[in-house]
Design a protein around this motif. Structure first.
Motif, PDB file in Angstrom:
ATOM      1  N   ARG A  11      39.088   6.543  -6.782  1.00 44.77           N
ATOM      2  CA  ARG A  11      38.905   7.839  -7.442  1.00 44.77           C
ATOM      3  C   ARG A  11      39.714   7.907  -8.729  1.00 44.77           C
ATOM      4  NH1 ARG A  11      39.683  12.564  -3.306  1.00 44.77           N
ATOM      5  NH2 ARG A  11      39.302  13.693  -5.240  1.00 44.77           N
ATOM      6  N   ASP A  12      40.953   7.409  -8.706  1.00 45.04           N
ATOM      7  CA  ASP A  12      41.778   7.407  -9.911  1.00 45.04           C
ATOM      8  C   ASP A  12      41.174   6.507 -10.986  1.00 45.04           C
ATOM      9  OD1 ASP A  12      43.717   9.249  -9.166  1.00 45.04           O
ATOM     10  OD2 ASP A  12      45.024   7.727  -8.278  1.00 45.04           O
ATOM     11  N   ARG A  13      40.683   5.352 -10.592  1.00 44.06           N
ATOM     12  CA  ARG A  13      40.070   4.447 -11.575  1.00 44.06           C
ATOM     13  C   ARG A  13      38.861   5.112 -12.233  1.00 44.06           C
ATOM     14  NH1 ARG A  13      41.305  -0.073 -12.608  1.00 44.06           N
ATOM     15  NH2 ARG A  13      41.713  -2.043 -11.702  1.00 44.06           N
ATOM     16  N   LEU A  14      38.047   5.806 -11.462  1.00 38.46           N
ATOM     17  CA  LEU A  14      36.883   6.501 -12.016  1.00 38.46           C
ATOM     18  C   LEU A  14      37.322   7.626 -12.952  1.00 38.46           C
ATOM     19  CD1 LEU A  14      34.572   6.614  -8.869  1.00 38.46           C
ATOM     20  CD2 LEU A  14      34.207   5.288 -10.966  1.00 38.46           C
ATOM     21  N   ALA A  15      38.368   8.365 -12.578  1.00 40.66           N
ATOM     22  CA  ALA A  15      38.866   9.451 -13.424  1.00 40.66           C
ATOM     23  C   ALA A  15      39.444   8.907 -14.731  1.00 40.66           C
ATOM     24  CB  ALA A  15      39.915  10.263 -12.673  1.00 40.66           C
ATOM     25  N   VAL A  16      40.159   7.790 -14.658  1.00 45.77           N
ATOM     26  CA  VAL A  16      40.718   7.158 -15.861  1.00 45.77           C
ATOM     27  C   VAL A  16      39.592   6.669 -16.757  1.00 45.77           C
ATOM     28  CG1 VAL A  16      41.997   5.118 -16.655  1.00 45.77           C
ATOM     29  CG2 VAL A  16      42.970   6.604 -14.878  1.00 45.77           C
ATOM     30  N   ASP A  17      38.592   6.043 -16.170  1.00 46.38           N
ATOM     31  CA  ASP A  17      37.441   5.571 -16.935  1.00 46.38           C
ATOM     32  C   ASP A  17      36.738   6.734 -17.634  1.00 46.38           C
ATOM     33  OD1 ASP A  17      35.649   3.209 -17.537  1.00 46.38           O
ATOM     34  OD2 ASP A  17      34.206   4.605 -16.644  1.00 46.38           O
ATOM     35  N   GLU A  18      36.579   7.843 -16.935  1.00 42.19           N
ATOM     36  CA  GLU A  18      35.940   9.029 -17.525  1.00 42.19           C
ATOM     37  C   GLU A  18      36.769   9.574 -18.697  1.00 42.19           C
ATOM     38  OE1 GLU A  18      33.966  13.281 -16.203  1.00 42.19           O
ATOM     39  OE2 GLU A  18      35.357  12.299 -14.825  1.00 42.19           O
ATOM     40  N   LEU A  19      38.089   9.579 -18.560  1.00 42.47           N
ATOM     41  CA  LEU A  19      38.954  10.052 -19.640  1.00 42.47           C
ATOM     42  C   LEU A  19      38.806   9.186 -20.889  1.00 42.47           C
ATOM     43  CD1 LEU A  19      41.218  12.013 -20.565  1.00 42.47           C
ATOM     44  CD2 LEU A  19      42.845  10.352 -19.642  1.00 42.47           C
ATOM     45  N   ILE A  20      38.754   7.869 -20.721  1.00 39.90           N
ATOM     46  CA  ILE A  20      38.608   6.965 -21.860  1.00 39.90           C
ATOM     47  C   ILE A  20      37.237   7.169 -22.517  1.00 39.90           C
ATOM     48  CG2 ILE A  20      38.557   4.546 -22.606  1.00 39.90           C
ATOM     49  CD1 ILE A  20      41.358   5.659 -21.636  1.00 39.90           C
ATOM     50  N   THR A  21      36.210   7.354 -21.712  1.00 39.72           N
ATOM     51  CA  THR A  21      34.874   7.624 -22.255  1.00 39.72           C
ATOM     52  C   THR A  21      34.850   8.960 -22.985  1.00 39.72           C
ATOM     53  OG1 THR A  21      33.808   6.281 -20.559  1.00 39.72           O
ATOM     54  CG2 THR A  21      32.435   7.945 -21.641  1.00 39.72           C
TER      55      THR A  21
END
Length: 161
Positions: A11-21
Protein backbone atom coordinates in the motif's frame (compact mmCIF):
# COMPACT_ATOMS: atom_id res chain seq x y z
CA UNK A 1 7.36 -10.81 7.29
CA UNK A 2 3.73 -11.23 8.11
CA UNK A 3 1.02 -10.80 5.52
CA UNK A 4 -0.14 -7.64 7.31
CA UNK A 5 3.32 -6.05 7.06
CA UNK A 6 3.65 -7.09 3.42
CA UNK A 7 0.22 -5.60 2.60
CA UNK A 8 1.15 -2.33 4.34
CA UNK A 9 4.38 -2.16 2.34
CA UNK A 10 2.51 -2.71 -0.93
CA UNK A 11 0.00 0.00 0.00
CA UNK A 12 2.84 2.41 0.82
CA UNK A 13 4.61 1.63 -2.45
CA UNK A 14 1.41 2.35 -4.39
CA UNK A 15 0.87 5.61 -2.48
CA UNK A 16 4.48 6.69 -3.13
CA UNK A 17 4.13 5.83 -6.81
CA UNK A 18 0.91 7.88 -7.00
CA UNK A 19 2.64 10.87 -5.35
CA UNK A 20 5.49 10.79 -7.89
CA UNK A 21 2.98 10.55 -10.75
CA UNK A 22 0.94 13.42 -9.28
CA UNK A 23 4.16 15.47 -9.18
CA UNK A 24 4.82 14.90 -12.89
CA UNK A 25 1.22 15.65 -13.86
CA UNK A 26 1.14 18.86 -11.79
CA UNK A 27 4.27 20.16 -13.52
CA UNK A 28 3.12 19.08 -16.99
CA UNK A 29 -0.36 20.61 -16.52
CA UNK A 30 0.96 23.76 -14.87
CA UNK A 31 -1.20 23.12 -11.79
CA UNK A 32 0.94 24.98 -9.27
CA UNK A 33 -1.59 24.72 -6.44
CA UNK A 34 -1.54 20.94 -6.85
CA UNK A 35 2.27 21.04 -7.04
CA UNK A 36 2.50 22.92 -3.72
CA UNK A 37 -0.01 20.56 -2.06
CA UNK A 38 2.28 17.58 -2.73
CA UNK A 39 4.93 18.94 -0.34
CA UNK A 40 5.26 18.66 3.42
CA UNK A 41 5.26 22.08 5.17
CA UNK A 42 9.08 22.09 5.23
CA UNK A 43 9.40 20.65 1.71
CA UNK A 44 12.02 22.00 -0.67
CA UNK A 45 13.04 21.44 -4.27
CA UNK A 46 16.37 21.92 -6.02
CA UNK A 47 16.37 22.47 -9.79
CA UNK A 48 19.81 24.13 -9.96
CA UNK A 49 21.40 21.40 -12.10
CA UNK A 50 18.78 22.16 -14.76
CA UNK A 51 19.40 25.92 -14.63
CA UNK A 52 16.74 26.58 -12.00
CA UNK A 53 16.52 27.51 -8.37
CA UNK A 54 16.46 25.85 -4.96
CA UNK A 55 13.79 26.83 -2.45
CA UNK A 56 10.61 25.96 -0.66
CA UNK A 57 7.65 24.58 -2.61
CA UNK A 58 6.04 28.01 -3.04
CA UNK A 59 9.21 29.65 -4.35
CA UNK A 60 9.91 26.82 -6.76
CA UNK A 61 6.28 26.69 -7.95
CA UNK A 62 6.47 30.42 -8.77
CA UNK A 63 9.74 29.90 -10.67
CA UNK A 64 8.31 26.91 -12.55
CA UNK A 65 5.15 28.85 -13.45
CA UNK A 66 7.28 31.58 -15.02
CA UNK A 67 9.72 29.20 -16.73
CA UNK A 68 7.17 26.75 -18.09
CA UNK A 69 4.98 29.40 -19.74
CA UNK A 70 7.41 29.29 -22.67
CA UNK A 71 6.39 25.68 -23.40
CA UNK A 72 2.98 24.78 -24.81
CA UNK A 73 3.61 21.05 -24.37
CA UNK A 74 5.35 19.28 -21.49
CA UNK A 75 5.37 15.59 -20.74
CA UNK A 76 7.43 14.19 -17.88
CA UNK A 77 8.08 10.49 -18.09
CA UNK A 78 9.40 9.32 -14.72
CA UNK A 79 10.69 5.75 -14.89
CA UNK A 80 12.95 3.22 -13.16
CA UNK A 81 11.58 4.15 -9.73
CA UNK A 82 13.57 2.69 -6.86
CA UNK A 83 11.84 3.06 -3.49
CA UNK A 84 13.53 2.60 -0.12
CA UNK A 85 11.60 3.01 3.12
CA UNK A 86 13.36 4.43 6.17
CA UNK A 87 12.91 4.90 9.87
CA UNK A 88 11.88 8.06 11.74
CA UNK A 89 11.64 8.14 15.54
CA UNK A 90 11.88 4.35 15.81
CA UNK A 91 8.78 3.93 13.63
CA UNK A 92 9.56 1.85 10.55
CA UNK A 93 8.23 3.16 7.28
CA UNK A 94 7.65 6.87 8.04
CA UNK A 95 10.14 8.06 5.44
CA UNK A 96 11.02 7.01 1.93
CA UNK A 97 13.64 7.83 -0.68
CA UNK A 98 12.94 7.42 -4.35
CA UNK A 99 15.45 7.62 -7.17
CA UNK A 100 13.89 7.77 -10.60
CA UNK A 101 15.06 8.62 -14.08
CA UNK A 102 13.18 11.09 -16.24
CA UNK A 103 12.88 12.20 -19.81
CA UNK A 104 11.04 15.42 -20.54
CA UNK A 105 10.11 16.50 -24.08
CA UNK A 106 8.73 20.04 -24.41
CA UNK A 107 7.56 22.24 -27.29
CA UNK A 108 8.01 26.00 -27.38
CA UNK A 109 4.76 27.98 -27.21
CA UNK A 110 5.70 29.95 -30.34
CA UNK A 111 6.60 26.95 -32.49
CA UNK A 112 5.13 28.52 -35.64
CA UNK A 113 5.95 25.70 -38.07
CA UNK A 114 3.00 23.42 -37.28
CA UNK A 115 5.35 20.71 -36.06
CA UNK A 116 4.24 18.41 -33.28
CA UNK A 117 7.79 17.31 -32.51
CA UNK A 118 9.34 18.59 -29.29
CA UNK A 119 11.81 21.42 -29.60
CA UNK A 120 13.57 20.68 -26.36
CA UNK A 121 14.22 17.37 -24.62
CA UNK A 122 16.10 16.76 -21.40
CA UNK A 123 16.72 13.82 -19.12
CA UNK A 124 18.26 12.95 -15.84
CA UNK A 125 17.50 11.62 -12.39
CA UNK A 126 15.24 12.75 -9.58
CA UNK A 127 15.88 12.07 -5.93
CA UNK A 128 12.72 12.40 -3.86
CA UNK A 129 12.66 12.44 -0.06
CA UNK A 130 9.20 11.62 1.31
CA UNK A 131 7.56 11.82 4.70
CA UNK A 132 4.41 10.10 5.91
CA UNK A 133 2.08 12.76 7.32
CA UNK A 134 -1.48 12.74 8.64
CA UNK A 135 -2.52 13.74 5.12
CA UNK A 136 -0.59 10.85 3.53
CA UNK A 137 2.81 10.76 1.88
CA UNK A 138 4.27 14.18 1.05
CA UNK A 139 7.45 15.41 -0.60
CA UNK A 140 10.07 16.74 1.77
CA UNK A 141 12.80 17.06 -0.83
CA UNK A 142 13.05 17.00 -4.62
CA UNK A 143 16.48 17.16 -6.24
CA UNK A 144 16.83 17.25 -10.02
CA UNK A 145 20.07 16.02 -11.53
CA UNK A 146 19.87 16.89 -15.21
CA UNK A 147 22.23 14.63 -17.16
CA UNK A 148 21.59 15.74 -20.74
CA UNK A 149 19.55 18.03 -22.94
CA UNK A 150 18.92 18.42 -26.63
CA UNK A 151 18.20 21.94 -27.81
CA UNK A 152 16.45 22.86 -31.05
CA UNK A 153 18.34 23.59 -34.24
CA UNK A 154 16.60 26.95 -34.26
CA UNK A 155 15.70 29.25 -31.41
CA UNK A 156 12.12 30.55 -31.51
CA UNK A 157 11.47 34.29 -31.27
CA UNK A 158 11.17 35.66 -27.76
CA UNK A 159 7.69 35.41 -26.31
CA UNK A 160 6.33 38.91 -25.79
CA UNK A 161 3.78 39.70 -23.08
Amino acid sequence: MTQRVELATVRDRLAVDELITDYAVAVDDGDWAAYRSLFAPDGRADYRSAGGIEGDAGQVAAWLAESMRFFSMRQHLIVNRRVHFGVLDQDAGDTARVQADYINPMRFAENGDGSSAPDFVCGGRYTFGLLRTYDGWRLREVVVQEKWRRLPDRIPPAVVD
